[in-house]
Design an enzyme around this catalytic site. Structure first.
Site, PDB file in Angstrom:
ATOM      1  N   SER A 172      65.287  -0.771  15.561  1.00  0.00           N
ATOM      2  CA  SER A 172      65.198   0.297  16.430  1.00  0.00           C
ATOM      3  C   SER A 172      63.936   0.090  17.495  1.00  0.00           C
ATOM      4  O   SER A 172      63.035  -0.490  17.245  1.00  0.00           O
ATOM      5  CB  SER A 172      64.727   1.910  15.716  1.00  0.00           C
ATOM      6  OG  SER A 172      64.409   2.843  16.712  1.00  0.00           O
ATOM      7  N   TYR A 185      59.229   6.823   9.696  1.00  0.00           N
ATOM      8  CA  TYR A 185      60.484   5.998  10.175  1.00  0.00           C
ATOM      9  C   TYR A 185      60.108   4.917  10.864  1.00  0.00           C
ATOM     10  O   TYR A 185      60.427   3.845  10.977  1.00  0.00           O
ATOM     11  CB  TYR A 185      61.264   7.080  11.056  1.00  0.00           C
ATOM     12  CG  TYR A 185      62.404   6.638  11.740  1.00  0.00           C
ATOM     13  CD1 TYR A 185      63.660   6.192  10.883  1.00  0.00           C
ATOM     14  CD2 TYR A 185      62.386   6.205  13.004  1.00  0.00           C
ATOM     15  CE1 TYR A 185      64.699   5.681  11.500  1.00  0.00           C
ATOM     16  CE2 TYR A 185      63.567   5.756  13.545  1.00  0.00           C
ATOM     17  CZ  TYR A 185      64.727   5.443  12.744  1.00  0.00           C
ATOM     18  OH  TYR A 185      65.703   4.650  13.254  1.00  0.00           O
TER      19      TYR A 185
END
Length: 295
Positions: A172, A185
């Site tokens: 990501s 995260y």
């Protein structure tokens, strides 16, 4: 003087971007064929995993699909089979190492050698650090990074014996740039990016140049995991545009795929700022040390 250097760096980066785009336009990268390759995708039951499976199905790859969601897995398999692909499905909880290793053994024994591994499974909890529950933090690390390690350890030995294969890490933009209310995260995605880079370096050191690696780093995608998503990292992406860039990266053996691509230049600028901060810290430490000695 500092402002001049920052401007020079920005202009240099911009020039490099235009030059790279021109080269790619004039000399397009050679694409490899993936027809007949045995492709294993984790998290194939929905979103990016499903869309990626469909892209491989269109190219007549043989598919092994893993997901914890039985219903979603069946739907993906049915869509891929309608495209003419051979599909095998396994219900696997990628947060559990034993399930990963058990399913991997069945794949190797009953189906064959996986030549393209796409580590796509991922989970996210959007909350500030203190509101995020312990089990949610553990889950994010178990799925977003540890599962990548377990699957790679399961299928890499055969790839190394053949000096052939491709390992894809779906990470990501949050593995490069931080954002509030996603501390755990972001940390797990930083780990995923680090895993990709370290694995790439290790394979090169071992002379296994036939094993390719690709890391996907998109800004947030509209997959339905987060309601009304918004981020300072850029606009929310649609699944199809991310899959298009991912497949292009895989077919051309691109090591790092940013979506949108301008993230690379933001990262260069970020890296320059970090280096500057580190240099200033070193100067400050040196100055303090000298003052201490003088006293």
């Amino acid at each position: 003087m500092g402002a001049v250097r920052e401007l020079a760096l920005f202009l240099g980066t911009l020039l490099y971007a235009y030059a790279e785009a021109a080269v790619r336009l004039l000399l397009p990268a050679r694409r490899k064929a993936v027809g007949g390759e045995l492709v294993l995708l984790t998290g194939a039951g929905r979103g990016l995993g499903r869309a990626t499976a469909l892209e491989f199905a269109r190219r007549q790859s043989r598919l092994v699909l893993w997901d914890v969601d039985t219903h979603g897995l069946r739907e993906t398999a049915a869509e891929c089979e309608r495209l003419g692909a051979t599909v095998h499905t396994f219900v696997v909880d990628c947060s559990k190492r034993e399930e990963i290793y058990g399913a991997a053994e069945k794949v190797k024994k009953d189906i064959g050698d996986v030549s393209i591994l796409v580590n796509n499974a991922g989970v996210i909890t959007a909350a500030d650090l203190l509101s995020t529950q312990d089990h949610q933090i553990e889950k994010m690390f178990e799925v977003n990074i540890l599962a990548h390690i377990w699957t790679t350890r399961a299928f890499l030995p055969t790839m190394m014996d053949n000096n052939r294969g491709h390992i894809v890490t779906v990470a990501s933009a949050a593995g490069h740039f931080v954002t509030s209310f996603m501390v755990a995260y972001c940390s797990s995605k930083f780990a995923a990016v680090g895993f990709h880079k370290a694995l790439t370096e290790e394979l090169s050191t071992l002379g296994k140049d036939g094993i390719k690696t690709t890391c996907l780093c998109p800004v947030f995608i509209n997959t339905g995991f987060v309601k009304n998503p918004s981020t300072r990292l850029g606009r929310i992406l649609e699944v199809d545009e991310v899959v298009k860039e991912l497949m292009e990266g895989i077919l051309t053996n691109k090591k790092m795929v940013f979506v949108p691509s301008n993230q690379r230049f933001a990262l260069l600028l970020e890296s320059h700022k970090l280096q500057k901060q580190l240099r200033n810290c070193c100067i400050l430490a040196f100055t303090s040390s000298c003052q201490h000695r003088k006293v």
